[in-house]
Write an enzyme that holds these catalytic residues in place. Structure first.
Site, short mmCIF file in Angstrom:
data_model
loop_
_atom_site.label_atom_id
_atom_site.label_comp_id
_atom_site.label_asym_id
_atom_site.label_seq_id
_atom_site.Cartn_x
_atom_site.Cartn_y
_atom_site.Cartn_z
N HIS A 180 0.83 -1.21 0.00
CA HIS A 180 0.00 0.00 0.00
C HIS A 180 0.87 1.26 0.00
O HIS A 180 2.05 1.23 0.38
CB HIS A 180 -0.92 0.02 1.22
CG HIS A 180 -0.19 0.09 2.53
ND1 HIS A 180 0.35 1.26 3.03
CD2 HIS A 180 0.12 -0.87 3.43
CE1 HIS A 180 0.94 1.04 4.18
NE2 HIS A 180 0.83 -0.27 4.45
N HIS A 201 0.62 -5.52 2.73
CA HIS A 201 1.32 -4.74 3.75
C HIS A 201 2.74 -5.27 3.89
O HIS A 201 3.07 -6.35 3.39
CB HIS A 201 0.57 -4.84 5.07
CG HIS A 201 -0.88 -4.47 4.94
ND1 HIS A 201 -1.35 -3.20 5.18
CD2 HIS A 201 -1.96 -5.21 4.56
CE1 HIS A 201 -2.67 -3.17 4.96
NE2 HIS A 201 -3.05 -4.37 4.58
#
Length: 201
Positions: free
Chosen positions: A8, A144
């Site tokens: 992200h 992540h």
């Protein structure tokens, strides 16, 4: 199946060096710009689907990638792609972890109410097994930092019970201590491009 791992975009908590975990932190202006720039580089891809965790920063990144790259692909949200859960550590600054590596035994990570690396690896292995059954030829996974590190090990053939996940836990402790001292974590120092990596499943 070709698997593209994307982390992200940057958030305010990244700038403040806070542990994010399962907190729903949105992308910062810099994070939005990062994902838009990445989308321009990925316009040639034709993914069958774009997966992300259900955390806001990953959802926002996935939607931006799809719109900016002009992909005709569904966005599929799967909570199993969430970051490792830091429990009561979430929101704390890296500066609070200067002595962490000395206080926690090798192979351990996190507070008692957090998530270990083996449970993380098991939920991700389950996700990958389901992904294999979709018949897709190319997918993008928006995840992540720790999640993507574990996914890479699984995609390289290491099962969740392999000792390598103990090493990952210890590396996380060292990384936090390093971040507290220098402002850089291990992944930032050793990876040339931690935002996008490609694997075969």
């Amino acid at each position: 199946m070709r698997v593209h791992l994307v982390r992200h975009g940057r958030t305010r908590w990244n700038d403040e060096r806070r542990l994010q975990g399962w907190e729903g932190v949105e992308l910062s202006e810099e994070g939005v710009a990062q994902i838009k720039a990445l989308a321009q580089k990925l316009k040639g891809l034709k993914p069958d689907a774009v997966y992300s965790s259900d955390l806001e920063r990953a959802v926002q990144s996935a939607k931006l990638l799809i719109s900016e790259a002009g992909w005709d692909a569904p966005h599929i949200v799967d909570p199993r792609l969430r970051e490792i859960y830091h429990g009561s550590w979430e929101g704390r600054r890296a500066s609070e972890f200067k002595e962490l590596a000395e206080r926690v035994k090798p192979g351990e990570f996190g507070p008692p109410d957090g998530e270990g690396f083996r449970p993380l690896a098991r939920r991700l292995a389950e996700f990958l097994e389901d992904l294999r059954g979709t018949g897709y030829r190319e997918v993008v996974l928006v995840g992540h930092q720790v999640t993507n590190a574990a996914l890479k090990l699984l995609l390289l053939g290491y099962p969740p019970e392999h000792p390598v996940f103990d090493y990952l836990a210890h590396a996380m402790l060292s990384s936090l201590a390093l971040l507290a001292q220098t402002g850089y974590n291990i992944c930032q120092l050793v990876q040339s491009n931690s935002q996008l990596e490609e694997f075969e499943l």
